[in-house]
Write a protein that holds these residues in place. Structure first.
Motif, mmCIF file in Angstrom:
data_model
loop_
_atom_site.group_PDB
_atom_site.id
_atom_site.type_symbol
_atom_site.label_atom_id
_atom_site.label_comp_id
_atom_site.label_asym_id
_atom_site.label_seq_id
_atom_site.Cartn_x
_atom_site.Cartn_y
_atom_site.Cartn_z
ATOM 1 N N ALA A 320 0.826 -1.206 0.000
ATOM 2 C CA ALA A 320 0.000 0.000 0.000
ATOM 3 C C ALA A 320 0.859 1.254 0.000
ATOM 4 O O ALA A 320 0.530 2.251 -0.667
ATOM 5 C CB ALA A 320 -0.930 -0.007 1.209
ATOM 6 N N VAL A 321 1.964 1.222 0.754
ATOM 7 C CA VAL A 321 2.868 2.369 0.788
ATOM 8 C C VAL A 321 3.535 2.553 -0.574
ATOM 9 O O VAL A 321 3.629 3.676 -1.088
ATOM 10 C CB VAL A 321 3.930 2.178 1.894
ATOM 11 N N GLU A 322 4.015 1.451 -1.150
ATOM 12 C CA GLU A 322 4.683 1.538 -2.457
ATOM 13 C C GLU A 322 3.749 2.059 -3.544
ATOM 14 O O GLU A 322 4.181 2.759 -4.463
ATOM 15 C CB GLU A 322 5.231 0.167 -2.835
ATOM 16 N N GLU A 323 2.475 1.768 -3.420
ATOM 17 C CA GLU A 323 1.489 2.214 -4.406
ATOM 18 C C GLU A 323 0.940 3.603 -4.094
ATOM 19 O O GLU A 323 0.123 4.127 -4.868
ATOM 20 C CB GLU A 323 0.339 1.203 -4.473
ATOM 21 N N GLY A 324 1.375 4.169 -2.970
ATOM 22 C CA GLY A 324 0.952 5.512 -2.607
ATOM 23 C C GLY A 324 -0.444 5.608 -2.045
ATOM 24 O O GLY A 324 -1.005 6.708 -1.936
#
Length: 346
Positions: A320-324
């Motif tokens: 989720a963080v990597e996908e913003g």
């Protein structure tokens, strides 16, 4: 006739009166493990602890409310007694000069705030008992705010079942917006800001009524100044920050309960010494994620047994963080979570 009926004239006779009994030098009767029930014990709030003596409040909110001094009963020598405890007190509890009551028991606690020396130390240091709120005090500058120390306070509060509040002092020196964005995902976190000449005493006070609130914070953040503003009779010592090291001096040397009295009612302020670290060696690692409520929701899609650490495969939070999907502060939130979790992974 049985041989038992035969008398043996050669058997010597003993007279019990001739038996010598060694007197008991400690008492007139033998010791017993039974302890008195202390049915006449009075319930008192422990206000403070100083070198084996306990300041207690007798008959809280009653017609006979007064302060007394007490010692610990011998059978409680292994029982920690801390500020906030509700103790059973016997003996002379009048509070007159020269009198000393005795604590013979501790009532069941509703909460227990604990800390350890560091994250690997399993020895618990009990901070306070029966608090239902924690007010975390942090400065916007001088000294610089430490988000991860605040994270640790939040985790300790959550582990103890205590509702957290946060006040940022010295906002006249720096804008706390960026710092506060770090905690946007924490549920039910009430935030106050305070600056020179603009201390929200009344607003904070309204949140103290009918609560027992423990104040925690790094040395030099202005915690004692805030306590003195809320409780004018407290007279807690205040200090300054070293310009070279950026560290504050420990001005509060002991934990003490102080009564807050406001227009809306009364409550308890429990002031604690300033600390530069807050070990979580006693905390269940499973509870750490709960302090990051925004990440906890995402973690429901993680594989079973996911550690949420950088090398965790298919971690839903990392994805989720990597996908913003967790916003600009998502990466910082995840980094803070991982740093805390890493202390328990080895």
């Amino acid at each position: 006739m049985s041989w038992l009926d035969d008398a043996d004239d050669d058997e010597p006779e003993f007279d019990e009166a001739d038996v010598r009994v060694r007197p008991n030098p400690k008492a007139n009767r033998p010791r017993t493990k039974r302890r008195p029930a202390h049915a006449d014990a009075r319930i008192a709030r422990v206000l403070g602890v100083d070198r084996g003596r306990y300041t207690v409040l007798i008959d809280e909110d009653g017609p006979d409310e007064h302060v007394a001094l007490a010692s610990r009963a011998r059978e409680l020598r292994k029982q920690p007694i801390v500020t906030g405890d509700r103790a059973r007190v016997v003996g002379d509890s009048s509070g007159d000069e020269g009198t000393l009551a005795r604590i013979v028991g501790i009532e069941e606690r509703t909460s227990l705030l604990r800390r350890s020396a560091d994250d690997t130390d399993q020895v618990e240091r009990v901070v306070v008992a029966n608090a239902d709120q924690m007010l975390i005090v942090v400065a916007a500058a001088d000294p610089e705010p430490r988000p991860r120390l605040v994270d640790r306070y939040l985790i300790a509060a959550l582990d103890a079942g205590i509702h957290p509040l946060l006040v940022v002092t010295k906002t006249d020196l720096a804008d706390p917006t960026d710092f506060l964005s770090h905690f946007e995902g924490v549920d039910d976190l009430t935030v106050f800001t305070s600056g020179t000449g603009d201390m929200p005493v009344d607003e904070i006070g309204r949140h103290l009524v009918r609560h027992s609130t423990v104040f925690v914070g790094h040395s030099g953040v202005g915690k004692s100044t805030l306590v003195n503003a809320l409780v004018p009779t407290a007279e807690r010592a205040t200090g300054h920050v070293n310009e070279v090291t950026g560290r504050g001096r420990h001005t509060s040397s002991s934990t003490v309960s102080l009564r807050y009295v406001g227009e809306d009612g009364r409550g308890w302020v429990i002031d604690t010494p300033g600390v530069r670290s807050f070990g979580l060696g006693h905390v269940d690692p499973a509870n750490i994620l709960k302090a990051f409520s925004d990440l906890a929701v995402v973690a429901e899609d993680c594989p079973r047994g996911c550690t949420h650490l950088p090398d965790a495969p298919d971690c839903a939070i990392i994805e989720a963080v990597e996908e913003g999907r967790l916003g600009e502060r998502g990466a910082a939130r995840l980094d803070s979570l991982q740093r805390l979790l890493a202390t328990f992974s080895g």
